[in-house]
Design an enzyme around this catalytic site. Structure first.
Site, short mmCIF file in Angstrom:
data_model
loop_
_atom_site.label_atom_id
_atom_site.label_comp_id
_atom_site.label_asym_id
_atom_site.label_seq_id
_atom_site.Cartn_x
_atom_site.Cartn_y
_atom_site.Cartn_z
N ASP A 216 -51.64 -8.23 -39.94
CA ASP A 216 -50.22 -8.34 -39.62
C ASP A 216 -49.37 -8.12 -40.87
O ASP A 216 -49.69 -8.62 -41.96
CB ASP A 216 -49.95 -9.74 -39.04
CG ASP A 216 -48.56 -9.92 -38.53
OD1 ASP A 216 -48.17 -9.19 -37.59
OD2 ASP A 216 -47.83 -10.79 -39.05
N GLU A 270 -69.51 -6.05 -47.26
CA GLU A 270 -70.69 -6.90 -47.44
C GLU A 270 -71.47 -7.03 -46.12
O GLU A 270 -72.64 -7.43 -46.13
CB GLU A 270 -70.28 -8.30 -47.91
CG GLU A 270 -69.68 -8.33 -49.32
CD GLU A 270 -69.14 -9.71 -49.66
OE1 GLU A 270 -69.28 -10.63 -48.82
OE2 GLU A 270 -68.58 -9.87 -50.76
#
Length: 556
Positions: A216, A270
């Protein structure tokens, strides 16, 4: 299928790691989607109950609007705890159930992260208020002394996006920055503690197995805070392809924000597969590709496509510029027609070009009256245009039912803070957030057994999913057919490019692989070329396209 880890074959092909490049993603505005407990507010178990419907629609992923603990000053975008579930939406166990049920249907889950600001009831902000001026706690936010003899004036002329000054004074005399409502204080992203906490949030939800994040206000995190604070100089009438806020703005699209997303990219990578991140960034088409460079985010919403009037030249310009921009950085663009912040496109397309939608909303949708017949045709035509383009397509809940805007909600029902902060001069965004009609009758039209948090119009039963389920000419049938054909076309790997075709000034036509898409914006019928007609926006199209209709053909 376990979507948290791809098979060796998928990983080798790269498809599992780049699923989002051509995905069909459905925005669930959780408050208004489906209510499972009769309190009139949509919730996570309600979403779970509709997964078969969503699977039948052919979507690849769901973007869930914020369901985190919040006082709900701005529909959940005022977050008080980023790593939990608000009881009004369910529990963390409910979220895990939804995630597992979605993954079992090959539907991925994207959650909404809100990094620019939090709730004024977030523990960190409450600590900042208690600690006082000059404290370490206040450094996590943007506090400043006021202007004027006694600091009685705001520190700058910066204005809130929701109306009024972007500064709020606290009892000890200082002011804090809130680019949105006063209940949404902005974080200071130059503070290492703020960065570390959001990195924790990304890992928390990624560890649970979410597939991505919608970011956002991605362009607003960094502010120019050098004293004296610069005045704002937004462009009130900005050209279509430019930033609506103007260039070199003190708190929008600062270059420093990209350092944040380079660090986020390392964290998202990751995971196997890497987690998606899509930016909500209201910047120019020239600068939008900066957010999707290979070491930053994956996608950014193309709001210029959403803002385009019903005009073939404007659509072509926006499409060309968007595709060229992402090609420079090796990314994929996205296309969106509606979302929870804008007037629904069925209604927008029925308004005269140039209509001020804020003034129109304030008139309860009467000045001018929309041409709903034209809006309906154009909404149907636009979905074929959108789904034929390279890149991801985002659908907003209810557009597959052909829902119009509800501009005449009673004032005492409105909950958008824009209405209060503008003194009623703007009605805000509630008109596109009215709860969905699932059934043709009943007090809540299948959304709830109770009273919906926003009233549904009396005629909305005619739009209900149950009414459209077996209607071959319905909006729902068109969306389902378009999604299925799109999936088949993508299986042939048509590539990320399109080739424009000349069928006259009033026709937007392009080829993508063997697929030919045509949209007739003109007043006269247009004969279809040679090829196999596989889908049209209106029943009965065989040899020619009438005004405001579209078609897909397979060509040699």
């Amino acid at each position: 299928m376990d979507l948290s880890n791809g098979t060796e074959e998928q990983m080798a092909s790269g498809r599992e790691t780049t699923w989002w490049r051509d995905a069909l993603i459905y925005e669930v505005y959780v408050r208004s989607f489906a209510d499972s407990n009769g309190d009139g507010i949509g919730d996570l178990p309600g979403v779970t109950s509709k997964l078969d419907y969503l699977a039948g629609l052919g979507v690849d992923a769901l973007w869930l609007t914020p369901f985190f603990p919040s006082p709900q000053a701005d529909g959940g975008y005022d977050v008080s705890d980023y790593r939990n579930v608000d009881p009004m939406y369910g529990t963390l166990a409910d979220f895990k159930d939804l995630l597992a049920a979605a993954h079992s249907r090959n539907i991925r889950i994207i959650v909404d992260v809100v990094p620019n600001h939090c709730s004024d009831r977030h523990p960190d902000f409450e600590a900042a208020l208690a600690a006082g001026p000059g404290s370490e706690e206040r450094e996590r936010f943007i506090f400043r002394d006021g202007a004027g003899r006694d600091g009685e004036l705001p520190p700058s002329d910066w204005q809130s996006k929701f109306g009024g000054p972007a500064w709020e004074r606290v009892p000890d005399g200082q002011w804090y920055l809130h680019i949105f409502s006063k209940e949404q204080p902005d974080f200071n992203w130059r503070h290492p503690g703020v960065r570390a906490d959001f990195e924790h949030t990304l890992r928390f939800w990624s560890d649970l197995g979410v597939d991505g994040f919608r970011v956002d206000v991605a362009h607003g995190l960094m502010k120019d805070l050098e004293l004296p604070l610069r005045n704002t100089f937004g462009a009130d009438s900005a050209p279509l392809l430019s930033s609506p806020e103007g260039d070199d703005h003190p708190f929008w699209d600062r270059d420093e924000v990209h350092g944040v997303y380079r660090q986020w990219r390392k964290i998202l990578d990751e995971y196997d597969p890497p987690r998606l991140a899509v930016a909500e960034a209201g910047v120019s088409l020239d600068r939008l590709p900066m957010y999707v460079r290979t070491d930053e985010l994956d996608q950014a919403f193309n709001f210029f496509y959403l803002r385009s009037p019903w005009n073939p030249d404007v659509f072509r310009t926006v499409i060309d510029d968007a595709l060229a921009g992402v090609a420079r950085v090796g990314a994929a663009t996205s296309w969106v027609l509606s979302n929870h912040d804008v007037v629904r496109h069925r209604t927008r397309y029925g308004l005269p070009t140039g209509t001020d939608v804020l003034r129109w909303s304030a008139s309860n949708g009467t000045d001018p009256l929309p041409d709903d017949a034209a809006g309906r045709r154009r909404a149907r035509a636009s979905v074929l245009l959108t789904l034929a383009l390279p890149g991801a397509a985002y659908l907003y809940q209810g557009e597959e039912l052909g829902l119009p805007e509800v501009p005449d909600l009673p004032a005492d029902c409105l909950q958008d803070p824009i209405f209060a902060r503008t003194g009623g001069a703007e009605k805000g965004r509630d008109g596109c957030r009215v709860p969905l009609p699932w059934n043709a009758d009943g007090p809540g039209l299948g959304f709830t057994d109770g009273v919906p948090w926003l009233p549904q119009p009396r005629d909305w039963g005619s739009y209900a999913a149950s009414e459209q389920e077996h209607d071959a000419g319905s909006f729902l049938a068109l969306y389902r057919q378009a999604a299925a054909v799109r999936r088949q076309v993508l299986a042939t790997n048509p590539g990320p490019e399109i080739s424009w075709q000349d069928f006259g000034a009033d026709v937007l036509a392009f080829r993508r692989g063997r697929l030919l898409c045509l949209v007739n914006f003109g007043a006269r019928d247009v004969l279809l070329p040679a090829g196999k007609l596989i889908l049209a926006s209106e029943p009965g199209i065989r040899e020619a396209l009438a005004t405001d209709t579209s078609a897909w053909l397979l060509t040699a």
